[in-house]
Design a protein around this motif. Structure first.
Motif, PDB file in Angstrom:
ATOM      1  N   ARG A  50       0.868  -0.937  -0.120  1.00  0.00           N
ATOM      2  CA  ARG A  50      -0.006  -0.041  -0.131  1.00  0.00           C
ATOM      3  C   ARG A  50       0.930   1.284   0.016  1.00  0.00           C
ATOM      4  O   ARG A  50       1.683   1.369   0.865  1.00  0.00           O
ATOM      5  N   ASN A  51       0.727   2.038  -0.914  1.00  0.00           N
ATOM      6  CA  ASN A  51       1.604   3.264  -1.028  1.00  0.00           C
ATOM      7  C   ASN A  51       1.429   4.368   0.186  1.00  0.00           C
ATOM      8  O   ASN A  51       2.433   4.667   0.503  1.00  0.00           O
ATOM      9  N   THR A  52       0.231   4.136   0.987  1.00  0.00           N
ATOM     10  CA  THR A  52       0.017   5.082   2.128  1.00  0.00           C
ATOM     11  C   THR A  52       1.100   4.552   3.155  1.00  0.00           C
ATOM     12  O   THR A  52       1.879   5.359   3.731  1.00  0.00           O
ATOM     13  N   HIS A  53       1.234   3.398   3.415  1.00  0.00           N
ATOM     14  CA  HIS A  53       2.094   2.693   4.464  1.00  0.00           C
ATOM     15  C   HIS A  53       3.648   2.852   3.992  1.00  0.00           C
ATOM     16  O   HIS A  53       4.331   3.200   4.722  1.00  0.00           O
ATOM     17  N   LEU A  54       3.839   2.438   2.826  1.00  0.00           N
ATOM     18  CA  LEU A  54       5.187   2.677   2.204  1.00  0.00           C
ATOM     19  C   LEU A  54       5.705   4.149   2.414  1.00  0.00           C
ATOM     20  O   LEU A  54       6.817   4.263   2.733  1.00  0.00           O
ATOM     21  N   SER A 121       3.883  -2.831  11.319  1.00  0.00           N
ATOM     22  CA  SER A 121       2.590  -3.662  10.600  1.00  0.00           C
ATOM     23  C   SER A 121       1.598  -2.771  10.626  1.00  0.00           C
ATOM     24  O   SER A 121       1.116  -2.001  11.538  1.00  0.00           O
ATOM     25  N   LYS A 122       0.746  -2.912   9.360  1.00  0.00           N
ATOM     26  CA  LYS A 122      -0.548  -2.198   9.370  1.00  0.00           C
ATOM     27  C   LYS A 122      -1.653  -3.036   8.697  1.00  0.00           C
ATOM     28  O   LYS A 122      -1.248  -3.476   7.771  1.00  0.00           O
ATOM     29  N   GLN A 123      -2.856  -2.855   9.308  1.00  0.00           N
ATOM     30  CA  GLN A 123      -3.887  -3.587   8.947  1.00  0.00           C
ATOM     31  C   GLN A 123      -4.570  -2.822   7.877  1.00  0.00           C
ATOM     32  O   GLN A 123      -4.633  -1.625   7.992  1.00  0.00           O
ATOM     33  N   ASP A 124      -5.138  -3.415   6.862  1.00  0.00           N
ATOM     34  CA  ASP A 124      -5.771  -2.739   5.571  1.00  0.00           C
ATOM     35  C   ASP A 124      -6.924  -3.819   5.105  1.00  0.00           C
ATOM     36  O   ASP A 124      -7.061  -5.020   5.491  1.00  0.00           O
ATOM     37  N   TYR A 125      -7.706  -3.162   4.066  1.00  0.00           N
ATOM     38  CA  TYR A 125      -8.695  -3.793   3.632  1.00  0.00           C
ATOM     39  C   TYR A 125      -8.103  -4.459   2.179  1.00  0.00           C
ATOM     40  O   TYR A 125      -7.157  -4.275   1.578  1.00  0.00           O
ATOM     41  N   ALA A 126      -8.438  -5.974   2.397  1.00  0.00           N
ATOM     42  CA  ALA A 126      -7.933  -6.908   1.130  1.00  0.00           C
ATOM     43  C   ALA A 126      -8.450  -6.531   0.093  1.00  0.00           C
ATOM     44  O   ALA A 126      -9.523  -5.921  -0.135  1.00  0.00           O
TER      45      ALA A 126
END
Length: 236
Positions: A50-54, A121-126
């Motif tokens: 995910r670009n946001t987390h990167l 670690s970040k949770q996100d939607y699949a």
């Protein structure tokens, strides 16, 4: 009437460098410039990119350089053989540049970087085509906003305006007295099965985040020793 030969249109693509080649040359140059400035190079992969987390990782490691690009270009920048490697033994590190991987070039201690990777670690939607780690079922009766993920007294019924949306995503719902209802339980997804676009949309609508953004280092090189250490081998 014969065509005039006095003026001729020359396509710009014939006189200008192709953008792809320029980007490759820029990536190659920036990697080598970063190697000059730092002492340690990591090869890593990312689960559920995910670009946001990167972007957050880049911010946290703002004193380092992080590269994602064509693996062939990154490998060439390091060197793919003893004869063309940019620093001693970097060709051994370039062998890890396969698949969807990146480079972190840093001066931070190895242990500090490994600890950061381990903790981030970040949770996100699949997304569509992701393999679901869970089986998620919405109970029969009134449909709640979390799809039964929490107790009813802590939840609220799904907004009636969403009934046509969830029905369009495959749930056999109907509107009864202003409430969205299911006549029988509905299995949104099953563990170990790939998600289609509708299943991914339903999981997001019910607030079920099943994807985890994690960073997995595979190997690193240090200028102090010129050795390449495989992180997996180190952990065994």
């Amino acid at each position: 009437m014969p065509r005039s030969k006095r003026s001729k249109v020359v396509p710009l693509t014939k006189t200008e460098k192709r953008p792809g080649r320029e980007n490759n040359e820029r990536l190659y140059g920036k990697i080598r410039e970063s190697i000059n400035d730092h002492q340690i190079i990591f090869v890593f992969s990312v689960d559920n990119m995910r670009n946001t987390h990167l972007k957050e990782v880049r911010t946290d490691l703002s004193d380092s350089r992080l590269f994602f690009g064509k693996t062939k270009v990154m490998a060439k920048a390091l060197g793919t053989s003893v004869s063309d490697e940019y620093r001693p033994n970097l060709s051994s590190l370039s062998k890890y540049l396969t698949g969807n991987v990146g480079l972190l070039i840093t001066s931070r201690p190895v242990e500090e970087v490994l600890a950061y990777f381990e903790s981030f670690s970040k949770q996100d939607y699949a997304r569509m085509n992701a393999v679901s780690p869970i089986t998620f079922t919405v109970p029969a009766g009134v449909v709640y906003s979390t799809g039964g993920n929490v107790r009813q007294e802590e939840d609220v019924p799904m907004a009636h305006s969403l009934e046509t949306t969830v029905r369009g995503l495959g749930m056999p719902t109907r509107l009864v007295s202003g409430k969205v209802r299911l006549d029988q339980e509905f299995v949104v997804c099953r563990e170990g099965k790939k998600l289609d676009s509708k299943q991914a949309a339903l999981l997001k609508m019910f607030g079920v985040a099943t994807a985890e953004f994690v960073i997995r280092p595979s190997a690193y090189w240090t200028s102090a020793t010129t050795e390449v250490t495989a992180v997996g081998a180190m952990e065994e």
